[in-house]
Design a protein around this motif. Sequence first.
Motif, PDB file in Angstrom:
ATOM      1  N   LYS A  76     151.065 -17.623  -1.260  1.00 35.46           N
ATOM      2  CA  LYS A  76     150.048 -17.797  -2.297  1.00 35.46           C
ATOM      3  C   LYS A  76     150.318 -18.643  -3.418  1.00 35.46           C
ATOM      4  CE  LYS A  76     147.658 -15.089   0.519  1.00 35.46           C
ATOM      5  NZ  LYS A  76     146.626 -15.607   1.287  1.00 35.46           N
ATOM      6  N   VAL A  77     149.665 -19.871  -3.369  1.00 35.09           N
ATOM      7  CA  VAL A  77     149.633 -20.483  -4.772  1.00 35.09           C
ATOM      8  C   VAL A  77     148.565 -20.799  -5.459  1.00 35.09           C
ATOM      9  CG1 VAL A  77     151.598 -21.770  -3.474  1.00 35.09           C
ATOM     10  CG2 VAL A  77     149.414 -22.590  -3.200  1.00 35.09           C
ATOM     11  N   THR A  78     148.585 -21.188  -6.388  1.00 37.14           N
ATOM     12  CA  THR A  78     147.434 -21.394  -7.344  1.00 37.14           C
ATOM     13  C   THR A  78     147.735 -22.995  -7.755  1.00 37.14           C
ATOM     14  OG1 THR A  78     147.080 -19.055  -8.004  1.00 37.14           O
ATOM     15  CG2 THR A  78     145.782 -20.842  -9.378  1.00 37.14           C
TER      16      THR A  78
ATOM     17  N   HIS B 157     161.576 -25.096  -3.743  1.00 37.10           N
ATOM     18  CA  HIS B 157     162.114 -23.991  -4.248  1.00 37.10           C
ATOM     19  C   HIS B 157     163.794 -24.166  -3.806  1.00 37.10           C
ATOM     20  CE1 HIS B 157     160.446 -22.871  -0.311  1.00 37.10           C
ATOM     21  NE2 HIS B 157     161.570 -22.551  -0.004  1.00 37.10           N
TER      22      HIS B 157
ATOM     23  N   ASN C 258     163.430 -16.810  -6.534  1.00 45.20           N
ATOM     24  CA  ASN C 258     163.036 -15.976  -6.333  1.00 45.20           C
ATOM     25  C   ASN C 258     163.362 -14.756  -7.434  1.00 45.20           C
ATOM     26  OD1 ASN C 258     161.616 -16.368  -3.749  1.00 45.20           O
ATOM     27  ND2 ASN C 258     163.839 -15.997  -2.790  1.00 45.20           N
TER      28      ASN C 258
ATOM     29  N   TYR D  51     162.510 -11.382  -9.371  1.00 47.25           N
ATOM     30  CA  TYR D  51     162.035  -9.814  -8.993  1.00 47.25           C
ATOM     31  C   TYR D  51     161.720  -9.342 -10.507  1.00 47.25           C
ATOM     32  CZ  TYR D  51     164.678 -11.409  -5.042  1.00 47.25           C
ATOM     33  OH  TYR D  51     165.148 -11.725  -3.814  1.00 47.25           O
ATOM     34  N   CYS D  52     160.865  -8.311 -10.507  1.00 48.56           N
ATOM     35  CA  CYS D  52     160.275  -7.652 -11.653  1.00 48.56           C
ATOM     36  C   CYS D  52     161.114  -6.690 -12.247  1.00 48.56           C
ATOM     37  CB  CYS D  52     159.095  -7.048 -11.684  1.00 48.56           C
ATOM     38  SG  CYS D  52     158.846  -5.423 -10.393  1.00 48.56           S
TER      39      CYS D  52
ATOM     40  N   ASN E 283     155.826  -7.545  -7.320  1.00 50.01           N
ATOM     41  CA  ASN E 283     155.282  -8.305  -8.311  1.00 50.01           C
ATOM     42  C   ASN E 283     156.277  -9.708  -8.216  1.00 50.01           C
ATOM     43  OD1 ASN E 283     153.681  -6.625  -9.955  1.00 50.01           O
ATOM     44  ND2 ASN E 283     155.587  -5.541 -10.354  1.00 50.01           N
TER      45      ASN E 283
ATOM     46  N   THR F 213     157.533 -13.235  -7.760  1.00 50.72           N
ATOM     47  CA  THR F 213     157.243 -14.567  -7.977  1.00 50.72           C
ATOM     48  C   THR F 213     158.463 -15.533  -7.907  1.00 50.72           C
ATOM     49  OG1 THR F 213     157.858 -14.515 -10.245  1.00 50.72           O
ATOM     50  CG2 THR F 213     155.438 -14.318  -9.922  1.00 50.72           C
TER      51      THR F 213
ATOM     52  N   ASN G 262     155.064 -20.091  -7.067  1.00 45.95           N
ATOM     53  CA  ASN G 262     154.031 -19.521  -8.183  1.00 45.95           C
ATOM     54  C   ASN G 262     154.221 -20.076  -9.293  1.00 45.95           C
ATOM     55  OD1 ASN G 262     155.177 -16.894  -6.513  1.00 45.95           O
ATOM     56  ND2 ASN G 262     152.777 -17.286  -6.187  1.00 45.95           N
ATOM     57  N   ILE G 263     155.335 -20.872  -9.695  1.00 44.60           N
ATOM     58  CA  ILE G 263     155.905 -21.561 -11.024  1.00 44.60           C
ATOM     59  C   ILE G 263     156.392 -22.774 -10.500  1.00 44.60           C
ATOM     60  CG2 ILE G 263     157.492 -21.053 -12.741  1.00 44.60           C
ATOM     61  CD1 ILE G 263     157.766 -18.082 -12.115  1.00 44.60           C
TER      62      ILE G 263
END
Length: 325
Positions: A52-54, A61, A86, A88-89, A105, A107, A112-113
């Motif tokens: 999922k990307v915005t 990566h 990657n 991690y939260c 969570n 990302t 995503n970044i």
Amino acid sequence: MKAAIFYGNRNLKVEEIDLPQIKENEILVKVEACGICGTDVHIFNGEEGSAKVTPPIVLGHEFCGTVVETKSKLFNVGDKVSIDPNIYCGVCKFCRTGRPQLCENLTALGVNINGGFAQYAAVPEKQAIKFDNIDFAEAALAEPLACCLHGLDRIKIFPTDKVLIIGFGPIGLIMLELVKMYGADNIFGYEVDDFRKNIAKEYGVKDIVDEDCREESFDVVIECAGTKESIEMAFKKIGKGGRILVFSVPSPLVATEICPFEMFRKEAQIFWSFVNPFTQKLAIDLLQQGKINLKHIITHKISIDKLPEALSKKFENQLKVIVQP
């Protein structure tokens, strides 16, 4: 700086954008090499089930580079660093039970970044690992190598294993090198592309089997192709007490048929694998110590301007493509 901006389905433009501004505990990395992954291709093509990307976002990566600015006490300007994308939260139930790859969570840089298909990238210090005596193109392979290490850690490889690897793209060829490193030499493969068949044979596959061969007694089957046929073949070819690793990323539209009774009769163990928890440092160490060689997997080195062509797989005999921004 120059960066490849992804705007949506098959819409990627190489543009000039501002240099990233780093925060506390971050480093600014001059990207020296960034590998193209199958995930990048899925995202570029807008395929269902891809990460999922915005948009707009900078993909990429699998990257490494040189520190040119630092707000970290761990790194100095001039350090060569491999990037674990990657993030991690650290607080969800999976992170707290030692399974951060399942982080609720999660990302990732380049997903995503903003990531490595650019001349520079801002990177949190905890995602960077120093290295010194391997070239940048090879260091860019640390992330896919780390993912493969996690997969093989799940199934374990023993010198006496009879192994079948299905699919010899970059991942299948990395798996081949690792299986050899773990001491197995009775290694077979399945591949339909002649170019990839020849590389697999040159680098240690005992024989290339065909789909209809009667051999169904492999101790380990590693599936790296992601098709209905390749996954079903993995289940068909496993022997009694065997282990199957479905390592590919099949489309969510792929539905397979297996015979549960056969898996019961054989007491087969079936594993899947996701990303690279705790294995990026090991990957860099193996490359630095010369215990694994992946240079033959790199078939193309390109400028960032040719990235759309590579994502469309327009290069002949294309395996791993390294972008050098």
